[in-house]
Design a protein around this motif. Structure first.
Motif: not given
Length: 378
Positions: A132-133, A135
């Motif tokens: 996701n953003e 990571t």
């Protein structure tokens, strides 16, 4: 030059002062300035040391990258790399990793709000569900400890690059002689130099390597700021060990293959974990991304606790001890030793059962090693 020649000469040269062919041990905490603001390249050993620099130059040459920093232990290498991340960041990590790695990453999750997802990186199609953003990186351990599962480094690093993620590879089990992750797309490589790079069970150390000038500077800053730098004498011991890395690794692998084949045919052994066996599910991947199969062998017994204890107590050459990569052979029980801190639930999910035994195969005569295991299993 060839890899073997580089193990002897890369990063080191005869000492300019007296012509010593071995790198001197600069056992000094501080260095005298020539003038205000002017020194000869070193001012304080935490920031830099000539012996440590020789080791770092050697490691960078062997891994084929732009920079290396030598640190106090393999765990110090992991801890330092983790300081690249901030609270709220997320990391994806090999699920069946070394117990100390799992413990440290879980500690960062608990105390510093860095979320860690331990997943099976062998199934690349499953990784996307955890990205996701937030990571920031994928942590790869291949071969894994202790089950010797492999991760397709080129495939996972390509996946990471497409999403702007760092790919970090723990290359301890194979050394740069048998595997070079930077050629397969890795951004950072970590080592416990205690293991095969030193090879003599007489020092603990670690290293962090990178292949980007900006990342090189960040890691050097962190090592200096955190004080995780390796000490001169320890660096000298690792430098000495590296000079025999190639012949040692050849012997480790020759013996490991013989032992794996013996165990694979033994009636009391349920299964053997060794990528050099054609029966290993990732044997073809091992041939593709590795120069060889290494000196680590694990196996699972058919019996329970009593049988495991019999084998662990029954060997005479294989010493019951943690660690690995030394010239002497070691035997250990991951569930109660190297992976005890991982926790039983994590071990169960990763497939590390209580019946798994791990061998670090040394360079003794293989007939003696086989005979030792045979009588312990009897």
């Amino acid at each position: 030059m060839s890899f073997q020649t580089d193990t002897i000469h890369a990063g080191v040269a005869p000492d300019k002062a007296y012509g010593a062919i071995m790198t001197p041990i600069y056992q000094s905490s501080t260095f005298v300035f020539e003038d205000i603001g002017k020194h000869r390249g070193f001012d304080y050993t935490r920031s830099g040391n000539p012996t440590r620099k020789a080791l770092e130059d050697s490691l960078a040459a062997l891994e084929g990258c732009s920079g290396a920093v030598a640190v106090t232990t393999g765990m110090a290498a992991i801890a330092t790399v983790m300081h690249l991340f901030a609270a709220g960041d997320e990391i994806i990590c090999t699920d069946d990793c070394y117990g100390g790695t799992a413990r440290l990453l879980s500690t960062f999750a608990e105390h510093f709000n860095v979320c860690v997802h331990f997943i099976n990186l062998r199934n690349i199609e499953d990784i996307g569900g955890y990205v996701n953003e937030k990571t920031r990186a994928i942590w790869i351990e291949t071969p894994s400890n202790p089950l010797l599962n492999l991760v397709d480094i080129a495939a996972v690093t390509a996946f990471a690059k497409e999403r702007g993620l760092l790919s970090i590879v723990d290359n301890t089990f194979l050394s740069p002689y048998l595997q070079q992750p930077f050629k397969l797309g890795a951004d950072v490589v970590v080592h416990s130099t205690t293991k095969y790079l030193n090879g003599h069970s007489d020092v603990v150390g670690g290293a962090i390597l990178s292949n980007d000038p900006d990342l090189d500077q960040k890691l050097k800053f962190l090592v200096n700021a955190l004080g995780t730098c390796a000490q001169p004498f320890d660096c000298w011991l690792v430098l000495r060990g590296i000079k025999t890395l190639v012949p040692r690794m050849k012997e480790h692998e020759r013996n490991a293959r013989i032992i794996a084949e013996f165990l694979d045919s033994h009636p009391k052994v349920k299964r053997v974990f060794y990528p050099g066996l054609e029966s290993h599910p990732q044997h073809d991947l091992a041939k593709r991304q590795q120069r060889g199969f290494g000196g680590m062998v694990s196996f699972e017994l058919e019996g329970g606790q009593a049988e495991v204890e019999q084998v662990l107590r029954g060997t005479r050459i294989f010493a019951l001890a943690e660690s690995l990569g030394g010239v002497e052979s070691l035997i250990e029980h991951p569930a109660t030793m190297s992976h005890a801190s991982m926790g039983s639930e994590h071990r169960l999910v990763a497939g590390i059962t209580d019946s798994v035994i791990r061998l670090s195969v040394g360079i003794e005569d293989p007939e003696d090693l086989v005979a030792d295991l045979r009588q312990a299993l009897a």
